[in-house]
Design a protein around this motif. Structure first.
Motif, PDB file in Angstrom:
ATOM      1  N   UNK A  56       0.842  -1.193   0.000  1.00 36.58           N
ATOM      2  CA  UNK A  56       0.000   0.000   0.000  1.00 36.58           C
ATOM      3  C   UNK A  56       0.879   1.246   0.000  1.00 36.58           C
ATOM      4  N   UNK A  57       0.227   2.378  -0.215  1.00 39.52           N
ATOM      5  CA  UNK A  57       0.953   3.641  -0.181  1.00 39.52           C
ATOM      6  C   UNK A  57       1.596   3.873   1.176  1.00 39.52           C
ATOM      7  N   UNK A 215      -6.939  -3.484   0.047  1.00 44.59           N
ATOM      8  CA  UNK A 215      -6.683  -2.982  -1.311  1.00 44.59           C
ATOM      9  C   UNK A 215      -7.871  -2.183  -1.839  1.00 44.59           C
ATOM     10  N   UNK A 216      -7.595  -1.327  -2.824  1.00 42.31           N
ATOM     11  CA  UNK A 216      -8.670  -0.516  -3.415  1.00 42.31           C
ATOM     12  C   UNK A 216      -9.685  -1.403  -4.124  1.00 42.31           C
ATOM     13  N   UNK A 242      -6.819   3.049   1.495  1.00 37.85           N
ATOM     14  CA  UNK A 242      -6.964   2.480   0.154  1.00 37.85           C
ATOM     15  C   UNK A 242      -8.329   1.826  -0.041  1.00 37.85           C
ATOM     16  N   UNK A 272      -3.229  10.105  -0.934  1.00 37.58           N
ATOM     17  CA  UNK A 272      -4.506  10.044  -1.645  1.00 37.58           C
ATOM     18  C   UNK A 272      -5.682  10.114  -0.677  1.00 37.58           C
TER      19      UNK A 272
ATOM     20  N   UNK B 160       2.036   2.685  -5.265  1.00 38.47           N
ATOM     21  CA  UNK B 160       0.774   2.546  -5.979  1.00 38.47           C
ATOM     22  C   UNK B 160       0.686   3.741  -6.918  1.00 38.47           C
ATOM     23  N   UNK B 249      -9.844   0.492 -10.629  1.00 35.26           N
ATOM     24  CA  UNK B 249      -9.622   1.393  -9.499  1.00 35.26           C
ATOM     25  C   UNK B 249      -8.681   2.546  -9.859  1.00 35.26           C
ATOM     26  N   UNK B 253      -1.178  -1.345  -8.532  1.00 30.90           N
ATOM     27  CA  UNK B 253      -0.528  -1.788  -7.306  1.00 30.90           C
ATOM     28  C   UNK B 253       0.201  -3.088  -7.658  1.00 30.90           C
TER      29      UNK B 253
END
Lengths: 334, 360
Positions: A56-57, A215-216, A242, A272, B160, B249, B253
């Motif tokens: 992830x970010x 996750x998104x 996310x 984000x 990401x 999305x 990622x």
């Protein structure tokens, strides 16, 4: 070649001064110390770090913080990306032991199964620091300290904000929850903390809870079905930004306005996510700061110098509302 | 002649009969749990509902599974599809994110070309290892499965990548004629592959290679070339799926895109009635298999089955599907009901039918 006395004084200074001040001066100091340090060749403190992955970010920001702080402190960083696999991480730690690094730090992928490799590190007299995630070893002497966020507290802060916001609500408030990876410590603890906090108001009810795997894509797919199965959703609580960002798309596609029709609470505060908060699409974020690099480097120095340190250290973090996000966004590092 | 064609059509009906029953059964369970599950309404000029979600989300799986079907038909397997999807999505998103105008069509087209290009390279690599060097397919593709994740991470620098490009987004969440664009892409690919394999001799040749590569070589088929070809097709299908997964999305990622999709794809192929040992394959069965798997996933969300039990639930359904599909298993139940053993039908039974009926 310096005498031992000067070298020791130097090392004491080195332990006291902050990392940023030493960014350039340290290299020269380290080189001159080569003789009495032993084992590491260049004389710098060598830190072996095994990261979970880059899922992830947040994790990326964590990695960058550690790399930057290590560079700023003048350490030699041996960085390994375990790609979410415990066996990779164990291999990396064994490599670090063989290379005789000064300190090993790592974020455990899972909580259990570390006793053997930690024992090997202890036998090699290499101190270990856990970052971000803990292990469930019964023998607490296997590692020096655990620096990381308190996930229960993050869930609790999120819940408390919601209780405060909905205190005037008379009817039931329907909450849906997007959980992190099933069985992971942040998912378990954030769920626990949130549930404990919202118990204060019996109107607040979690009507659906499902994993979105942090996750998104997961957050989006789950939220799509939540929206179809439950006509009245008032609040979304996502265990990370996310999943919340993924859910935003599902909410918009359902013809609802995120942040207004559905109050959105997330955890982490990555860029984000903060942007969404500043744009009014999220309502509240409990920060889970990945910027533990400087704190970690401090600990590495203290451990190397033989100082005693507490066995549990919390990272410094806060919470954000929409206004605070707008103010904080320009200076955010991640 | 007449009885032969009727038997053939009966057999093909038979093959898809059970997957269809399972799919309908799953949808029925959902409808019983929540009648509105089957409801579809118009929203923002397109259809909206759980069924539409299933169709949209199954598109990438259909693509991957169709490529996988051809590979499995040759007796091979491709474990690297998830990584290839991730690589292709990553390079496309990286290219778009670096352009000043992310909405320009030319930018997106170049991004797609880059992704397809890398997928071709990946597929060729797999094909060379299997057909050229003769490494066992499971090992040969395992290499790219592991290394490919790393490559995707390298492309995204472990970040990401978030993009804001409406043409690219269309691939994942756009609508055309009120239906998701992604399913049209999937249908087009399935149609293309089935025309190429079923209207030419290619399909039969692939089956021949899967049945016995050496015998087909002796019969004059260049089996190595055919094997290389199916891995390339599989790679490109995976690359296309990567676009859909990242466009869904609007972000790439490297770690999560297409993770474990190879397992879902293999499962879809098997549920669709193609044997892992190679030989005969069924594209329509694979498509049904992919729909079943996506319906299963959506069911878990829609019925709010707790995450701790959802994997077990999925496993039970899959076991049930596989058992229902197995003629030997069904025979155990059907044998008892007719009291007397059925006399063999007048037309000479195929080898498989005999196997089932002789012990009865």
């Amino acid at each position: 070649m310096h005498t031992t006395g000067t070298a020791m004084t130097r090392r004491r200074i080195f332990a006291v001064l902050s990392a940023s001040l030493l960014a350039t001066g340290l290299a020269a100091c380290g080189n001159s110390d080569t003789g009495d340090k032993g084992g590491t060749g260049s004389g710098k403190i060598v830190l072996g770090f095994s990261q979970v992955g880059a899922e992830s970010g947040w994790r990326t920001a964590n990695t960058n913080s550690i790399k930057e702080a290590a560079a700023a402190a003048g350490f030699e960083l041996k960085f390994d990306d375990a790609q979410q696999k415990q066996e990779n991480q164990i291999k990396a730690i064994r490599n670090f032991i063989q290379q005789k690094v000064d300190v090993i730090a790592f974020s455990p992928v899972v909580e259990s199964g570390w006793d053997t490799v930690l024992k090997e590190a202890k036998d090699a007299k290499i101190p270990v620091i856990l970052t971000d995630r803990s292990v469930d070893s019964a023998d607490k002497t296997l590692y020096k300290t655990f620096i990381g966020s308190d996930f229960v507290k993050e869930g609790k802060l999120s819940g408390e904000w919601l209780v405060e916001k909905t205190k005037s609500a008379t009817g039931p408030v329907n909450i849906v929850e997007l959980q992190g990876t099933t069985g992971s410590a942040p998912a378990n603890d954030r769920k626990k903390g949130f549930a404990a906090a919202i118990a204060a108001n019996p109107n607040l009810k979690v009507i659906a809870s499902q994993t979105g795997d942090f996750t998104r894509a997961g957050g989006k797919a789950v939220m799509e079905q939540f929206l179809k199965a439950n006509p009245k959703i008032d609040v979304l609580f996502a265990h990370n930004d996310d999943m919340g960002l993924g859910a935003l798309e599902a909410i918009t596609a359902a013809g609802k306005v995120p942040g207004k029709d559905i109050t959105i609470i997330t955890i982490d505060a990555v860029k984000d996510g903060m942007q969404a908060l500043a744009d009014g699409k999220f309502n509240f974020i409990a920060e889970c700061s990945p910027l533990l690099g400087p704190q970690l480097m401090d600990l590495v120095k203290k451990v190397k110098a033989g100082e005693t340190i507490p066995t549990r250290i919390e990272t410094q973090e806060g919470t954000f509302t929409q206004e605070q996000a707008k103010a904080a966004l320009p200076t955010r590092k991640y | 002649m007449n009885t032969l064609t009727s038997r053939l059509s009966q057999a093909s009906k038979h093959q898809l009969f059970w997957p269809v029953v399972v799919l309908v059964g799953l949808l029925a369970v959902n409808a019983l749990y929540r009648p509105s599950f089957l409801g579809v309404e118009m929203k923002d000029g397109h259809l909206y509902g759980s069924l539409i979600d299933i169709v949209r989300l199954s598109a990438p799986l259909i693509l991957v599974a169709v490529g996988m079907t051809l590979v499995i038909a040759t007796g091979g397997i491709d474990l690297s599809v998830g990584s290839v999807a991730s690589i292709s999505g990553a390079i496309a998103c990286l290219h778009i994110s670096q352009q000043p105008d992310q909405n320009a069509l030319s930018v997106v087209l170049v991004a797609l070309a880059l992704g397809i290009g890398l997928s071709l390279v990946a597929g060729t690599w797999n094909g060379m290892l299997v057909a050229g060097i003769g490494i066992q397919p499971i090992i040969a593709t395992l290499i790219l499965m592991v290394a490919g994740r790393g490559l995707a991470q390298l492309i995204t620098s472990g970040q990401i990548i978030t993009i804001n490009s409406s043409p690219y987004r269309t691939i994942g969440v756009g609508y055309w004629l009120t239906l998701p664009v992604s399913i049209f892409i999937a249908i087009a690919v399935v149609a293309l592959v089935s025309v190429v394999t079923r209207r030419t001799a290619l399909g039969v040749i692939i089956e021949a290679v899967g049945g016995n590569a050496e015998a087909s070589r002796l019969a004059g088929i260049r089996s190595r070339r055919i094997i290389l070809l199916v891995y390339v097709i599989c790679g490109v299908c995976a690359g296309l799926a990567g676009f859909m997964l990242t466009a869904d999305v609007s972000s790439a990622n490297g770690n999560a895109v297409g993770l474990w999709v190879e397992l879902d794809a293999i499962l879809a192929v098997v549920i669709g009635g193609t044997a892992l040992s190679g030989g005969r394959f069924s594209l329509s069965g694979t498509v049904l298999g992919a729909l079943i798997i996506q319906t299963l996933t959506t069911t878990v969300y829609a019925m709010n089955i707790t995450p701790q039990t959802s994997l077990l639930f999925k496993a039970l359904v899959v076991i049930a599907v596989c058992l229902i599909q197995a003629p030997a298993f069904r025979a155990k139940f059907t044998r008892r009901r007719p009291a007397a053993p059925l006399p063999p039908p007048q037309a000479t039974a195929s080898g498989q039918d005999q196997k089932v009926e002789v012990p009865a």
